[in-house]
Design a protein around this motif. Structure first.
Motif, mmCIF file in Angstrom:
data_model
loop_
_atom_site.group_PDB
_atom_site.id
_atom_site.type_symbol
_atom_site.label_atom_id
_atom_site.label_comp_id
_atom_site.label_asym_id
_atom_site.label_seq_id
_atom_site.Cartn_x
_atom_site.Cartn_y
_atom_site.Cartn_z
ATOM 1 N N GLY A 248 5.470 8.938 -62.488
ATOM 2 C CA GLY A 248 4.697 9.012 -63.685
ATOM 3 C C GLY A 248 3.139 8.597 -63.411
ATOM 4 O O GLY A 248 2.314 8.720 -64.285
ATOM 5 N N VAL A 249 2.829 8.524 -62.111
ATOM 6 C CA VAL A 249 1.271 8.568 -61.993
ATOM 7 C C VAL A 249 0.841 9.732 -61.092
ATOM 8 O O VAL A 249 1.156 9.765 -59.895
ATOM 9 N N ASN A 250 0.158 10.549 -61.746
ATOM 10 C CA ASN A 250 -0.177 11.792 -60.923
ATOM 11 C C ASN A 250 -1.766 11.939 -61.294
ATOM 12 O O ASN A 250 -2.068 13.083 -60.762
ATOM 13 N N SER A 251 -2.508 11.302 -61.858
ATOM 14 C CA SER A 251 -3.713 11.256 -62.091
ATOM 15 C C SER A 251 -4.339 10.050 -62.223
ATOM 16 O O SER A 251 -3.450 8.773 -62.672
ATOM 17 N N PHE A 252 -5.447 9.611 -62.246
ATOM 18 C CA PHE A 252 -6.361 8.398 -62.649
ATOM 19 C C PHE A 252 -6.045 8.120 -64.082
ATOM 20 O O PHE A 252 -5.851 6.821 -64.389
ATOM 21 N N GLN A 253 -5.817 8.867 -64.793
ATOM 22 C CA GLN A 253 -5.693 8.813 -66.296
ATOM 23 C C GLN A 253 -4.421 8.016 -66.561
ATOM 24 O O GLN A 253 -4.219 7.477 -67.694
ATOM 25 N N ASP A 254 -3.492 8.327 -65.624
ATOM 26 C CA ASP A 254 -2.090 7.601 -65.762
ATOM 27 C C ASP A 254 -2.388 6.125 -66.010
ATOM 28 O O ASP A 254 -1.562 5.558 -66.283
#
Length: 414
Positions: A248-254
């Motif tokens: 579920g972590v694919n970018s800094f936004q996550d």
């Protein structure tokens, strides 16, 4: 062989010095009986506007059991460990028994608390000892919550139950030596190989990291240049198996999904610290006498005490409203940032007033205030410095980001 006089004298001095440092610690309750030290924690007297009426029965129950545990189990030993810069591992089972680790996570042995109950627990921990509060916050509101929000079903079942009982401890690694406020530019890399990933980099300011069993680490995917998350086991080599990649972590936004909650929790740490300092000062001023009368009888002292109490009422109300905004799905990043920055600023003022009220005893850990003064400083900085958090709010209300200075080319044309 005869020992030279200088050598013999040196040995004598070493023995005397060693004997000096082997002396037992000063018992301040005996040496200074004029006021009760913080190891006997005072009752809570800071809820002047009766905010307890705003809490549900569950939230009041959480407050009661956390407060009782901290006053009974942690207050008598906190100064001893703080002076030695050591963590009180002996209290971890007692903290685990409180059933607050895992906070608002539902299932997997977690307590499924409301955000408000989670915040109240954070404040009650910090009221007595900010170190225990930070320990739980990093473990629960950062590491566990990341697994809860961004982990696979298998990862949740594997890791969360033991973390909820504090049988295993977790930390959360985002910040790096070169990237603090600018964390999205982190350099730690994750390179895909057969069966997993090779992580390479360095982290800094990672609470619990020296003794954590698992580490939630953020690294830049060398193929996509995006930020990914990983569960790294204690003492593991740099290889992380595919099963421990947080899908579920694919970018800094996550990471924002996690930070939105943790920033609210961090805002409640200064509230708790201020509550504890006020409680100590309130008792101290009534016990300690000068010029033949209690310090509480002097006008300036009463004024400072009221300023502290006023700050706490305002801080509590802002923190409570943040919780309600989050629970209703209305909270914005700017609101969370303003709450954290303003509350930590007012807490600084509150604790400074407490330092003034206690005079010389205000610089001793025995009366909490000196310890609280130091504990508050990292909170003022982590989860976004005061200045950075104000800029987050500023961007939200103006629509203009001001985190970076104007380009050099623009400056040269001025």
């Amino acid at each position: 062989m005869k020992v030279p006089a200088s050598r013999a004298q040196e040995d004598t001095n070493k023995e005397a010095k060693s004997a000096y440092f082997d002396l037992p610690a000063l018992d301040v309750s005996v040496a200074f009986p004029q006021a009760t030290p913080a190891l006997v924690f005072p009752p809570s007297v800071s809820d002047y506007y009766q905010f307890d009426d705003l809490l549900t029965a569950e939230e009041q129950a959480v407050r009661k059991r956390v407060r009782e545990c901290m006053e009974k189990e942690v207050a008598p030993i906190m100064a001893k460990y703080w002076e030695k810069a050591e963590f009180p591992f002996e209290v971890v089972p007692k903290l685990g028994a409180l059933r607050v680790a895992g906070g608002s996570i539902k299932g997997y042995g977690c307590p499924n608390l409301s955000i408000t109950a989670n915040a109240i627990a954070t404040a009650e921990l910090a009221r007595v000892d900010a170190s225990c509060s930070t320990f739980i916050l990093v473990h629960s509101s950062l590491a566990m919550l990341t697994i809860g929000l961004c982990g696979s079903e298998a990862q949740k079942q594997k890791y969360l139950p033991s973390l909820a009982e504090l049988k295993t401890i977790a930390c959360w690694g985002l910040t790096e030596p070169d990237y603090g406020s600018d964390a999205s530019a982190l350099r730690t890399t994750a390179r895909k190989v057969e069966g997993g990933w090779i992580l390479d980099g360095q982290k800094r300011w990672i609470g619990n990291s020296t003794f954590a069993d698992i580490l939630v680490i953020f690294a830049r995917n060398t193929a996509t240049n995006q930020i990914n998350g990983f569960i790294v086991k204690k003492d593991a080599p740099v290889f992380v198996p595919d099963e421990d990649r947080l899908s579920g972590v694919n970018s800094f936004q996550d990471t924002s999904k996690v930070l939105a909650v943790s920033r609210v929790m961090v805002a409640w740490q200064p509230i708790g610290i201020s509550m504890g300092v006020y409680d100590i000062c309130h008792r101290y001023l009534k016990e300690r006498k000068q010029f033949g009368t209690p310090l509480a009888a002097f006008q300036i002292n009463q004024q400072k005490l009221v300023r502290m109490l006023s700050n706490i009422q305002a801080m509590f109300l802002v923190g409570w409203r943040l919780c309600k905004l989050y629970e209703s799905g209305k909270m914005t990043p700017g609101q969370a940032s303003m709450g954290k920055s303003w509350i930590s600023l007012k807490a600084r003022e509150t604790v400074s007033l407490g330092r003034e009220l206690l005079g010389g005893n205000g610089i001793l850990t025995d009366f909490l205030v000196a310890k609280a003064f130091c504990d508050l400083e990292p909170i003022y900085t982590y989860e976004g410095t005061y200045d950075i958090n104000t800029l987050v709010t500023g961007r939200e209300i103006t629509g203009i980001a001001s985190f970076r200075p104007a380009a050099s080319s623009n400056r040269s044309r001025l």
